[in-house]
Design a protein around this motif. Structure first.
Motif, PDB file in Angstrom:
ATOM      1  N   ILE A   1       0.829  -1.202   0.000  1.00 34.16           N
ATOM      2  CA  ILE A   1       0.000   0.000   0.000  1.00 34.16           C
ATOM      3  C   ILE A   1       0.868   1.258   0.000  1.00 34.16           C
ATOM      4  CG2 ILE A   1      -1.664   1.343   1.365  1.00 34.16           C
ATOM      5  CD1 ILE A   1      -2.748  -1.423   2.347  1.00 34.16           C
ATOM      6  N   LEU A   2       1.885   1.274   0.860  1.00 31.33           N
ATOM      7  CA  LEU A   2       2.714   2.468   1.005  1.00 31.33           C
ATOM      8  C   LEU A   2       3.646   2.690  -0.177  1.00 31.33           C
ATOM      9  CD1 LEU A   2       3.597   2.395   4.812  1.00 31.33           C
ATOM     10  CD2 LEU A   2       1.762   3.619   3.627  1.00 31.33           C
ATOM     11  N   ALA A   3       3.736   1.715  -1.058  1.00 29.48           N
ATOM     12  CA  ALA A   3       4.524   1.920  -2.278  1.00 29.48           C
ATOM     13  C   ALA A   3       3.880   2.956  -3.195  1.00 29.48           C
ATOM     14  CB  ALA A   3       4.703   0.601  -3.026  1.00 29.48           C
ATOM     15  N   VAL A   4       2.556   3.183  -3.036  1.00 28.52           N
ATOM     16  CA  VAL A   4       1.884   4.197  -3.866  1.00 28.52           C
ATOM     17  C   VAL A   4       1.074   5.202  -3.051  1.00 28.52           C
ATOM     18  CG1 VAL A   4       1.760   2.675  -5.872  1.00 28.52           C
ATOM     19  CG2 VAL A   4      -0.178   2.799  -4.322  1.00 28.52           C
TER      20      VAL A   4
ATOM     21  N   TYR B   1      -2.207   9.218   5.014  1.00 28.86           N
ATOM     22  CA  TYR B   1      -3.534   8.861   4.508  1.00 28.86           C
ATOM     23  C   TYR B   1      -3.882   7.426   4.878  1.00 28.86           C
ATOM     24  CZ  TYR B   1      -7.140   7.450   1.168  1.00 28.86           C
ATOM     25  OH  TYR B   1      -8.277   6.937   0.601  1.00 28.86           O
ATOM     26  N   TRP B   2      -2.938   6.496   4.682  1.00 30.85           N
ATOM     27  CA  TRP B   2      -3.188   5.098   5.020  1.00 30.85           C
ATOM     28  C   TRP B   2      -3.482   4.939   6.506  1.00 30.85           C
ATOM     29  CZ3 TRP B   2      -5.092   0.711   4.625  1.00 30.85           C
ATOM     30  CH2 TRP B   2      -4.666  -0.389   5.387  1.00 30.85           C
ATOM     31  N   LEU B   3      -2.772   5.663   7.360  1.00 31.59           N
ATOM     32  CA  LEU B   3      -2.993   5.553   8.802  1.00 31.59           C
ATOM     33  C   LEU B   3      -4.397   6.031   9.164  1.00 31.59           C
ATOM     34  CD1 LEU B   3      -1.487   4.739  11.409  1.00 31.59           C
ATOM     35  CD2 LEU B   3      -0.895   7.157  11.689  1.00 31.59           C
TER      36      LEU B   3
ATOM     37  N   LEU C   1     -10.985   3.889  -2.229  1.00 34.05           N
ATOM     38  CA  LEU C   1     -10.127   4.202  -1.081  1.00 34.05           C
ATOM     39  C   LEU C   1      -8.655   3.974  -1.400  1.00 34.05           C
ATOM     40  CD1 LEU C   1     -13.034   3.544   0.164  1.00 34.05           C
ATOM     41  CD2 LEU C   1     -11.792   2.979   2.253  1.00 34.05           C
ATOM     42  N   LEU C   2      -8.359   2.830  -2.017  1.00 37.99           N
ATOM     43  CA  LEU C   2      -6.992   2.471  -2.403  1.00 37.99           C
ATOM     44  C   LEU C   2      -7.013   2.086  -3.881  1.00 37.99           C
ATOM     45  CD1 LEU C   2      -6.072   0.180   0.641  1.00 37.99           C
ATOM     46  CD2 LEU C   2      -5.332   2.547   0.284  1.00 37.99           C
TER      47      LEU C   2
ATOM     48  N   GLN D   1       2.837  -0.971  -9.398  1.00 39.29           N
ATOM     49  CA  GLN D   1       4.075  -0.652  -8.674  1.00 39.29           C
ATOM     50  C   GLN D   1       4.737  -1.914  -8.146  1.00 39.29           C
ATOM     51  OE1 GLN D   1       5.185   2.702  -8.481  1.00 39.29           O
ATOM     52  NE2 GLN D   1       7.069   1.571  -8.019  1.00 39.29           N
ATOM     53  N   TYR D   2       3.932  -2.864  -7.715  1.00 37.75           N
ATOM     54  CA  TYR D   2       4.473  -4.147  -7.251  1.00 37.75           C
ATOM     55  C   TYR D   2       5.258  -4.836  -8.360  1.00 37.75           C
ATOM     56  CZ  TYR D   2       4.644  -8.815  -5.174  1.00 37.75           C
ATOM     57  OH  TYR D   2       5.087 -10.019  -4.662  1.00 37.75           O
TER      58      TYR D   2
END
Length: 300
Positions: A54-57, A62-64, A131-132, A140-141
């Motif tokens: 998730i944090l790769a993009v 925001y994720w927190l 949301l994501l 990105q992965y």
């Protein structure tokens, strides 16, 4: 075998009164199983994806806020759904379903996610039921793990893929192509690698003519080794939010154009469903199922 990511939470993350937009995610696999297009062996239930993916993009702050259900009320209204833990879990399972599908497609040509196509989610915001950003996370992965070197994202939902465009605005290895309604949501557009903004009421012939000319040119110019396809069916004339005028046959032909170009150039493709908001749920489900039917005709 074509693999399809599906989890029951896709259809039931919200309390009563908010479920209609999600109903299609339960009905699509039911219909495909009923008619014999797929068997249960085609389906797999994705696990939640990792925080690292998730944090790769997406921005960490925001994720927190999402994870802790602390997103401000204004930002929740921008998403369009009341935030809850099941909705967040749904999004992280969708993201992993798209990653897993991309890995399967790399070896077996094509894979699907019954949900996904959450292209309005930018690096630090959610918007428009997203949301994501599942395809951005998966793209990105593939890049980070050396699985793909150059990626083409083909976004044919009626709404611009603004979040995807923003996430990859400085990434030359990802070409973002969005063909969408000019006067439709989001009203503040981002800049994709290529945007084709369509006037209201575009017909079957005009739409398909543009796509058949543009897509081969993009493949030739960008030379991708992987394709993500967002196959929203909100391009239909019957769609409440779409403003275009495509027939269901033209929508199916659109899918065929994408898949045949992928086949011709030996490009693996991961497909996420995107939007569809016709009044009749049967129309939505049939149009989405056509995407699967077309792929099964071509790839099996």
């Amino acid at each position: 075998m074509i693999k399809i990511a599906y989890h029951p939470i896709y259809a039931h993350p919200l309390p009563e009164g908010h479920r209609f937009p999600m109903l299609k995610y339960e009905l699509i696999p039911q219909q495909l199983l009923h008619e014999g297009t797929i068997t249960k062996e085609n389906l797999f239930e994705p696990e939640p994806t990792s925080k690292e993916n998730i944090l790769a993009v997406h921005d960490a702050a925001y994720w927190l806020q999402l994870k802790d259900l602390q997103l401000p009320a204004k930002e929740q209204r921008r998403i369009g759904f009341p935030l809850n833990a099941r909705l967040v879990e749904r999004e992280i399972r969708i993201a992993q379903g798209t990653i897993a599908g991309a890995l399967w497609a790399k070896k077996h040509k094509i894979a699907f996610n019954v949900a996904g196509g959450t292209h309005h989610a930018g690096s630090y915001w959610g918007e428009g039921f997203c949301l994501l950003n599942d395809q951005a996370i998966a793209a990105q992965y593939l890049l980070d793990h050396g699985i793909a070197k150059r990626i083409l994202i083909v976004d044919l939902d009626v709404h611009q893929g603004n979040g995807t465009a923003q996430i990859f605005e400085n990434e030359d290895r990802v070409f973002t192509f969005s063909m969408h309604g000019e006067k439709n949501f989001p009203f503040r557009k981002e800049k994709s690698s290529l945007d084709i903004a369509l006037a209201d009421g575009v017909s079957d012939q005009e739409y398909l003519q543009i796509l058949k000319k543009t897509l081969p040119e993009l493949i030739q110019a960008h030379q991708p080794d992987f394709v993500f396809y967002l196959s929203g069916v909100d391009v239909l004339a019957s769609d409440k939010l779409g403003k275009l005028a495509l027939s269901i046959d033209a929508c199916k032909e659109r899918d065929r154009v994408v898949f045949e170009n992928c086949q011709k150039h030996h490009l693996p493709v991961q497909v996420s469903m995107g939007g569809g908001y016709s009044e009749d749920i049967k129309v939505i489900v049939n149009a989405h199922c056509n995407t699967f039917r077309t792929a099964f005709d071509l790839f099996t």
